[in-house]
Design a protein around this motif. Structure first.
Motif, PDB file in Angstrom:
ATOM      1  N   UNK A   1       0.882  -1.187   0.048  1.00 41.14           N
ATOM      2  CA  UNK A   1      -0.030   0.069   0.084  1.00 41.14           C
ATOM      3  C   UNK A   1       1.005   1.271  -0.076  1.00 41.14           C
ATOM      4  N   UNK A   2       1.471   1.797  -1.162  1.00 42.00           N
ATOM      5  CA  UNK A   2       2.376   2.866  -1.097  1.00 42.00           C
ATOM      6  C   UNK A   2       1.667   4.059  -0.764  1.00 42.00           C
ATOM      7  N   UNK A   3       2.577   5.027  -0.038  1.00 45.08           N
ATOM      8  CA  UNK A   3       1.987   6.208   0.507  1.00 45.08           C
ATOM      9  C   UNK A   3       1.745   7.167  -0.616  1.00 45.08           C
ATOM     10  N   UNK A   4       0.561   7.671  -0.375  1.00 42.61           N
ATOM     11  CA  UNK A   4      -0.123   8.610  -1.376  1.00 42.61           C
ATOM     12  C   UNK A   4       0.178  10.203  -1.108  1.00 42.61           C
ATOM     13  N   UNK A   5       1.002  10.643  -1.987  1.00 40.02           N
ATOM     14  CA  UNK A   5       1.225  12.062  -1.703  1.00 40.02           C
ATOM     15  C   UNK A   5       0.364  13.016  -2.233  1.00 40.02           C
TER      16      UNK A   5
ATOM     17  N   UNK B   1       2.781  19.692  13.180  1.00 39.18           N
ATOM     18  CA  UNK B   1       3.050  18.650  12.242  1.00 39.18           C
ATOM     19  C   UNK B   1       2.745  17.282  12.603  1.00 39.18           C
ATOM     20  N   UNK B   2       2.778  17.074  13.675  1.00 39.72           N
ATOM     21  CA  UNK B   2       2.168  15.775  14.376  1.00 39.72           C
ATOM     22  C   UNK B   2       1.167  15.758  15.564  1.00 39.72           C
TER      23      UNK B   2
ATOM     24  N   UNK C   1     -13.806  11.550   8.813  1.00 39.56           N
ATOM     25  CA  UNK C   1     -12.878  10.259   8.504  1.00 39.56           C
ATOM     26  C   UNK C   1     -12.631  10.151   6.872  1.00 39.56           C
ATOM     27  N   UNK C   2     -13.472  10.244   6.119  1.00 41.73           N
ATOM     28  CA  UNK C   2     -13.269  10.284   4.818  1.00 41.73           C
ATOM     29  C   UNK C   2     -12.283  11.431   4.187  1.00 41.73           C
ATOM     30  N   UNK C   3     -12.375  12.617   4.799  1.00 36.92           N
ATOM     31  CA  UNK C   3     -11.518  13.713   4.539  1.00 36.92           C
ATOM     32  C   UNK C   3      -9.945  13.390   4.711  1.00 36.92           C
ATOM     33  N   UNK C   4      -9.892  12.795   6.238  1.00 37.67           N
ATOM     34  CA  UNK C   4      -8.692  12.411   6.546  1.00 37.67           C
ATOM     35  C   UNK C   4      -7.963  11.412   5.646  1.00 37.67           C
TER      36      UNK C   4
ATOM     37  N   UNK D   1      -4.702  12.580   3.198  1.00 38.35           N
ATOM     38  CA  UNK D   1      -3.432  11.951   3.648  1.00 38.35           C
ATOM     39  C   UNK D   1      -2.941  12.291   4.778  1.00 38.35           C
ATOM     40  N   UNK D   2      -3.983  13.127   5.632  1.00 36.20           N
ATOM     41  CA  UNK D   2      -3.535  13.666   6.840  1.00 36.20           C
ATOM     42  C   UNK D   2      -3.511  12.578   7.997  1.00 36.20           C
TER      43      UNK D   2
END
Length: 364
Positions: free
Chosen positions: A102-106, A258-259, A275-278, A282-283
């Motif tokens: 599952x590659x990170x989606x930028x 940032x975190x 949750x869908x927006x998160x 990619x937040x």
């Protein structure tokens, strides 16, 4: 005798004529060679003298500087290219063998990936059974920090944070870098926030019903703000002079954070779109633990479709959390809540569940 003299006279005349012709040819060629332009890069003595007499001293200096600049530029390029080659050689010369599952989606996404139907009939019973089994089965075990009152009574609390040493929260608390976001509407149970604040976390509680924009109370910060799945209309913001709701990415940017080690949210049926927006923005990469209260008595704000499609959408959102390395470690259902599942009694399910996930790959 007369013939011999005639022959010698002719030969003498021919020799003199040939000598004269050779001299003329030599003089002609010498003259043309001197008048011809000098080849590039090899000026004649006359052209050098003329150039030295015609150009002034500033022109000569400017040309010399130009030549020096060109030489310096070429040398600089050579040095830069050599340094760049050294940097490349210091890096890993070979790319990784295989891409992650599952590659990170930028980049932001436009929609979530819906999971397959639970059964061929696309019935509510099949979808509800799969969904309820998923949210009531913890995926990892974790030592949790629950409500103080529940801990004192020996019962399991509704809100819990994972403090297992194999995850990051404990180390963040010890290093005094822990940060907590808590979103709620009205008066909410903040015992978990107080426990984390006493442990050394920086706690921010967001409630749009507060009278003041920002308020420091005991160990926590209170803000007249809440999270939403969209930013407010700029015209409304200009009219009210402040915004009550913003997207999580916007709040993080406004606060310069940032975190977030722990994000707790009780959004009264707005949690599905939030949750869908998160997921789409990619937040979730900035969140260490996610604590949510899910409301199942109806579809939720701006969630449409028939009942089986709604439950499939809910399940797909939670599977997206799993793809983002979140694992469920705590489940709680309030026995005082009515047993309603999309306005029906389905498998005697409660209308509200409090779930806690930990990001197993989160290393801030």
């Amino acid at each position: 005798m007369g013939r011999e003299r005639l022959t010698r006279g002719l030969l003498l005349r021919l020799g003199v004529l040939l000598t004269a012709v050779c001299v003329c040819v030599h003089v002609y060629l010498e003259t043309r060679w001197r008048e011809a332009p000098a080849p590039l890069g090899r000026p004649t003595q006359s052209s050098q003298n003329w150039g030295q007499q015609s150009r002034t001293k500033p022109d000569a200096e400017e040309q010399d500087r130009s030549i020096k600049r060109r030489i310096s530029y070429v040398r600089t390029l050579k040095k830069d290219s050599q340094a760049r080659k050294r940097d490349i050689n210091r890096e890993d010369p070979s790319p990784p063998c295989c891409p992650p599952l599952h590659p990170h989606r930028k980049t932001p996404r436009w929609h979530i990936d819906l999971e397959h139907w639970a059964g061929e009939s696309h019935s509510l019973e099949d979808e509800a059974k799969r969904f309820l089994n998923y949210i009531t089965t913890p995926q990892v075990t974790c030592a949790s920090l629950a409500r103080e009152e529940a801990a004192q009574e020996g019962t399991k609390g509704a809100w819990a944070a994972c403090v297992d040493p194999k995850y990051s929260l404990t180390h963040r608390i010890q290093s005094k870098h822990c940060r907590v976001y808590s979103f709620g509407l009205g008066v909410d149970d903040r015992s978990l926030e107080r426990s984390l604040a006493r442990a050394g976390c920086e706690v921010h509680c967001f409630d749009p019903s507060l009278k003041q924009s920002h308020l420091q109370q005991a160990e926590m910060w209170l803000h007249r703000l809440s999270v939403d799945w969209r930013d407010p209309n700029p015209a409304i913001v200009a009219q009210r002079q402040y915004a009550n709701t913003k997207k999580l990415a916007t709040i993080l940017n406004d606060f310069g954070h940032r975190q977030v080690d722990v994000l707790k949210a009780d959004m009264e049926s707005a949690e599905w779109k939030i949750l869908e927006n998160f997921i789409l923005e990619g937040v979730l990469d900035s969140v260490g633990q996610l604590l949510l209260e899910l409301h199942l008595h109806w579809a939720g704000f701006e969630v449409g479709g028939d009942d089986p499609s709604v439950v499939r959408y809910w399940f797909s959102l939670l599977k997206e959390l799993e793809h983002a390395n979140f694992r469920l470690f705590h489940v709680h259902s309030d026995p005082a809540k009515p047993h309603l599942f999309l306005h029906k009694n389905v498998f005697n399910a409660s209308s509200a569940y409090t779930l806690s996930w930990v990001n197993t790959e989160w290393k801030p």
